[in-house]
Design a protein around this motif. Structure first.
Motif, PDB file in Angstrom:
ATOM      1  N   LYS A 119       0.753  -1.145   0.004  1.00 19.85           N
ATOM      2  CA  LYS A 119      -0.084   0.169   0.067  1.00 19.85           C
ATOM      3  C   LYS A 119       0.854   1.199   0.049  1.00 19.85           C
ATOM      4  N   THR A 120       0.614   2.219  -0.867  1.00 22.16           N
ATOM      5  CA  THR A 120       1.256   3.580  -1.047  1.00 22.16           C
ATOM      6  C   THR A 120       0.204   4.541  -1.160  1.00 22.16           C
ATOM      7  N   GLY A 121       0.621   5.769  -1.404  1.00 20.77           N
ATOM      8  CA  GLY A 121      -0.434   6.937  -1.242  1.00 20.77           C
ATOM      9  C   GLY A 121      -1.483   6.750  -2.604  1.00 20.77           C
ATOM     10  N   SER A 122      -1.075   6.089  -3.747  1.00 24.14           N
ATOM     11  CA  SER A 122      -2.079   5.963  -4.708  1.00 24.14           C
ATOM     12  C   SER A 122      -2.284   4.638  -5.367  1.00 24.14           C
ATOM     13  N   CYS A 123      -3.302   4.235  -5.725  1.00 25.74           N
ATOM     14  CA  CYS A 123      -3.920   3.093  -6.207  1.00 25.74           C
ATOM     15  C   CYS A 123      -2.778   2.496  -7.295  1.00 25.74           C
ATOM     16  N   PRO A 124      -2.193   1.401  -7.291  1.00 25.15           N
ATOM     17  CA  PRO A 124      -1.369   1.009  -8.030  1.00 25.15           C
ATOM     18  C   PRO A 124      -2.229   0.496  -9.728  1.00 25.15           C
ATOM     19  N   THR A 125      -3.179   0.436  -9.698  1.00 23.14           N
ATOM     20  CA  THR A 125      -4.015   0.049 -10.750  1.00 23.14           C
ATOM     21  C   THR A 125      -4.619   1.512 -11.653  1.00 23.14           C
ATOM     22  N   CYS A 126      -5.446   2.157 -10.797  1.00 24.11           N
ATOM     23  CA  CYS A 126      -5.946   3.360 -11.346  1.00 24.11           C
ATOM     24  C   CYS A 126      -5.385   4.684 -11.223  1.00 24.11           C
ATOM     25  N   ARG A 127      -4.268   4.764 -10.115  1.00 27.04           N
ATOM     26  CA  ARG A 127      -3.576   5.983  -9.715  1.00 27.04           C
ATOM     27  C   ARG A 127      -4.422   6.904  -8.995  1.00 27.04           C
ATOM     28  N   VAL A 128      -5.668   6.821  -8.170  1.00 27.61           N
ATOM     29  CA  VAL A 128      -6.291   7.519  -7.661  1.00 27.61           C
ATOM     30  C   VAL A 128      -5.776   7.469  -6.319  1.00 27.61           C
ATOM     31  N   ALA A 129      -6.011   8.588  -5.287  1.00 24.58           N
ATOM     32  CA  ALA A 129      -5.701   8.523  -4.106  1.00 24.58           C
ATOM     33  C   ALA A 129      -6.074   7.133  -3.308  1.00 24.58           C
ATOM     34  N   MET A 130      -5.337   6.518  -2.578  1.00 26.61           N
ATOM     35  CA  MET A 130      -5.648   5.462  -2.043  1.00 26.61           C
ATOM     36  C   MET A 130      -6.516   5.431  -0.875  1.00 26.61           C
ATOM     37  N   GLY A 131      -6.269   6.360   0.113  1.00 23.42           N
ATOM     38  CA  GLY A 131      -6.811   6.412   1.142  1.00 23.42           C
ATOM     39  C   GLY A 131      -6.735   5.150   2.157  1.00 23.42           C
ATOM     40  N   ASP A 132      -7.363   5.289   3.126  1.00 26.22           N
ATOM     41  CA  ASP A 132      -7.478   4.219   4.155  1.00 26.22           C
ATOM     42  C   ASP A 132      -8.610   3.254   4.046  1.00 26.22           C
ATOM     43  N   GLY A 133      -9.424   3.186   2.963  1.00 15.37           N
ATOM     44  CA  GLY A 133     -10.597   2.103   3.132  1.00 15.37           C
ATOM     45  C   GLY A 133      -9.695   0.681   3.010  1.00 15.37           C
ATOM     46  N   LYS A 134     -10.891  -0.065   3.620  1.00 13.62           N
ATOM     47  CA  LYS A 134     -10.351  -1.518   3.808  1.00 13.62           C
ATOM     48  C   LYS A 134     -11.597  -2.463   3.181  1.00 13.62           C
ATOM     49  N   SER A 135     -11.305  -3.634   2.725  1.00 12.49           N
ATOM     50  CA  SER A 135     -12.291  -4.332   2.314  1.00 12.49           C
ATOM     51  C   SER A 135     -12.597  -5.568   3.211  1.00 12.49           C
ATOM     52  N   LEU A 136     -13.914  -5.556   3.826  1.00 12.18           N
ATOM     53  CA  LEU A 136     -14.227  -6.778   4.874  1.00 12.18           C
ATOM     54  C   LEU A 136     -14.453  -7.913   4.059  1.00 12.18           C
ATOM     55  N   LEU A 137     -15.123  -7.644   2.753  1.00 13.81           N
ATOM     56  CA  LEU A 137     -15.317  -8.770   1.855  1.00 13.81           C
ATOM     57  C   LEU A 137     -13.940  -9.697   1.553  1.00 13.81           C
ATOM     58  N   ALA A 138     -13.022  -8.724   1.018  1.00 12.46           N
ATOM     59  CA  ALA A 138     -11.763  -9.389   0.683  1.00 12.46           C
ATOM     60  C   ALA A 138     -11.206 -10.057   1.774  1.00 12.46           C
ATOM     61  N   VAL A 139     -11.267  -9.825   3.159  1.00 14.82           N
ATOM     62  CA  VAL A 139     -10.784 -10.529   4.243  1.00 14.82           C
ATOM     63  C   VAL A 139     -11.626 -11.824   4.341  1.00 14.82           C
ATOM     64  N   LEU A 140     -12.873 -11.861   4.236  1.00 18.18           N
ATOM     65  CA  LEU A 140     -13.791 -12.862   4.346  1.00 18.18           C
ATOM     66  C   LEU A 140     -13.491 -13.938   3.140  1.00 18.18           C
ATOM     67  N   VAL A 141     -13.261 -13.476   1.989  1.00 20.67           N
ATOM     68  CA  VAL A 141     -12.451 -14.414   0.965  1.00 20.67           C
ATOM     69  C   VAL A 141     -11.271 -15.144   1.395  1.00 20.67           C
ATOM     70  N   ILE A 142     -10.270 -14.342   1.922  1.00 23.32           N
ATOM     71  CA  ILE A 142      -9.177 -14.744   2.293  1.00 23.32           C
ATOM     72  C   ILE A 142      -9.201 -15.895   3.393  1.00 23.32           C
ATOM     73  N   GLU A 143     -10.137 -15.647   4.419  1.00 21.23           N
ATOM     74  CA  GLU A 143     -10.574 -16.710   5.395  1.00 21.23           C
ATOM     75  C   GLU A 143     -11.035 -18.022   5.023  1.00 21.23           C
ATOM     76  N   ASN A 144     -11.597 -17.948   3.380  1.00 20.96           N
ATOM     77  CA  ASN A 144     -12.252 -19.208   3.156  1.00 20.96           C
ATOM     78  C   ASN A 144     -11.913 -19.707   2.122  1.00 20.96           C
TER      79      ASN A 144
END
Length: 378
Positions: free
Chosen positions: A156-181
């Motif tokens: 994680k850096t200041g910008s999104c590596p895919t679309c270059r917008v500001a990354m922010g501190d948003g976190k995905s609960l859905l992604a964690v759910l997928v990881i755990e399963n």
């Protein structure tokens, strides 16, 4: 044979019926049975005897016929039994064919479900794979940009590596759910294990391909644990390429070290001696730092496995045993794990100050001392 027996019984009944009728006629006639003369009574008695003998002859004939036709009867019975068995087998075969068709239908449906599951799983894995390190995160948090692109916490850096917008501190609960399963591959090279999320962490702590450092203080190399003995076999960090085997009878070993430099030097290092005990590898070596001598035994295993072993380690004069030495210092405890921080390993063994070592070396002409050890049953 059954028909013959029935006919014989019918014949006997016929004779008995005739006798009964005859007696009735006699009793109902003018001449009463009781008033018959001796000749008539004798005749009736003989008739009874004759009928009884005839009956026995018939029974004997029936038994003879039974014996003669027993084999045929058995064959007939077996024929009936085989017909019944054959009928049951035929019904069973029909049921099995029916079940086989049903099982095949279920299997086909299950394969279709599995294929669909694998496809969806592949899609989810592709979406949560970090676009920087190209690895599916094995733990959260997983950061997400405003446009929904994921990136792992390490990249994680200041910008999104895919679309270059500001990354922010948003976190995905859905992604964690997928990881755990989903199942995860072990992160270490040479390891081909694939494990569920709840088993991954424990496996990686004990994986035989986990990255470790060479125990020798002056060596900076790091490599998979499975390659450590290959490194030590080059004799760059050890005195001998092959570990010495400690048998289960003595359960003890000994190594000698010599101080070739100035005794007053603040830092000294030595190569290691390696030993094998119960198919486990151990390395033993001293170091000197800030006028303190450290004697360490490192076991090439996890801390959990090391805790199951107990050692006694003693430094003493070269020309004596640990019991005969005038001066000696002893350590009792568990060997140090190869997973321990390299800088901390020296503190997990025997420590002797400079003054104590001078006493041990007092009788030695070439500044050589011995380090003895033994394995103690826990």
């Amino acid at each position: 044979a059954s028909d013959l027996e029935i006919k014989s019984k019918e014949t006997s009944k016929t004779y008995e019926e005739k006798i009964r009728c005859l007696k009735l006629e006699i009793e109902s006639g003018n001449n009463n049975y009781e008033e018959l003369d001796d000749a008539n009574k004798k005749a009736l008695t003989e008739l009874d005897i004759f009928i009884e003998e005839n009956k026995k002859q018939h029974e004997a004939q029936i038994e003879v016929l039974k014996a003669q036709h027993a084999e045929e009867i058995i064959k007939v019975n077996w024929k009936w039994k085989w017909k019944i068995i054959a009928t049951k087998i035929s019904v069973q075969e029909k049921n099995e064919k029916k079940h086989a068709v049903e099982i095949e239908e279920v299997r086909t449906k299950m394969e279709a479900v599995e294929d669909e599951y694998e496809y969806l799983l592949g899609q989810m894995k592709e979406k949560i794979e970090c676009p920087v390190c190209m690895v599916i995160p094995s733990s959260g948090p997983v950061y997400v940009c405003p446009n929904g692109h994921f990136v792992c916490k390490k990249c994680k850096t200041g910008s999104c590596p895919t679309c270059r917008v500001a990354m922010g501190d948003g976190k995905s609960l859905l992604a964690v759910l997928v990881i755990e399963n989903i199942d995860h591959e072990c992160k270490y090279d040479y390891c081909e294990e694939v494990l569920s999320f709840d088993k991954l962490e424990n496996h990686e702590k004990q994986c035989k391909h986990r990255i470790v450092s060479c125990p020798k203080v002056s060596c900076r190399e790091m490599f998979p644990l499975s390659k450590l003995m290959e490194h030590l076999g080059k004799n760059t960090c050890t005195f001998k390429a092959v570990p010495k085997v400690i048998d289960n009878t003595s359960k003890s070993g000994r190594a000698e070290f010599r101080i070739s430099g100035d005794l007053a030097a603040k830092k000294l290092t030595w190569n290691m001696y390696t030993f094998s005990y119960e198919d486990q590898i151990f390395a033993i070596f001293p170091t000197k730092s800030d006028n303190l001598y450290y004697f360490t035994m490192v076991m090439f295993e996890s801390a959990e496995v090391c805790s199951k072993y107990s050692i006694e380690m003693e430094v003493h004069e070269r020309q004596s045993t640990s019991k005969d030495s005038e001066v000696s210092f002893r350590f009792c405890g568990s060997p140090c794990s190869i997973d321990e921080n390299k800088k901390e390993q020296k503190y997990l063994g025997l420590t002797v100050n400079n003054r104590g070592m001078e006493k041990i070396l007092k009788k030695s002409k070439d500044n050589t001392f011995s380090l003895s050890f033994s394995f103690v049953q826990k």
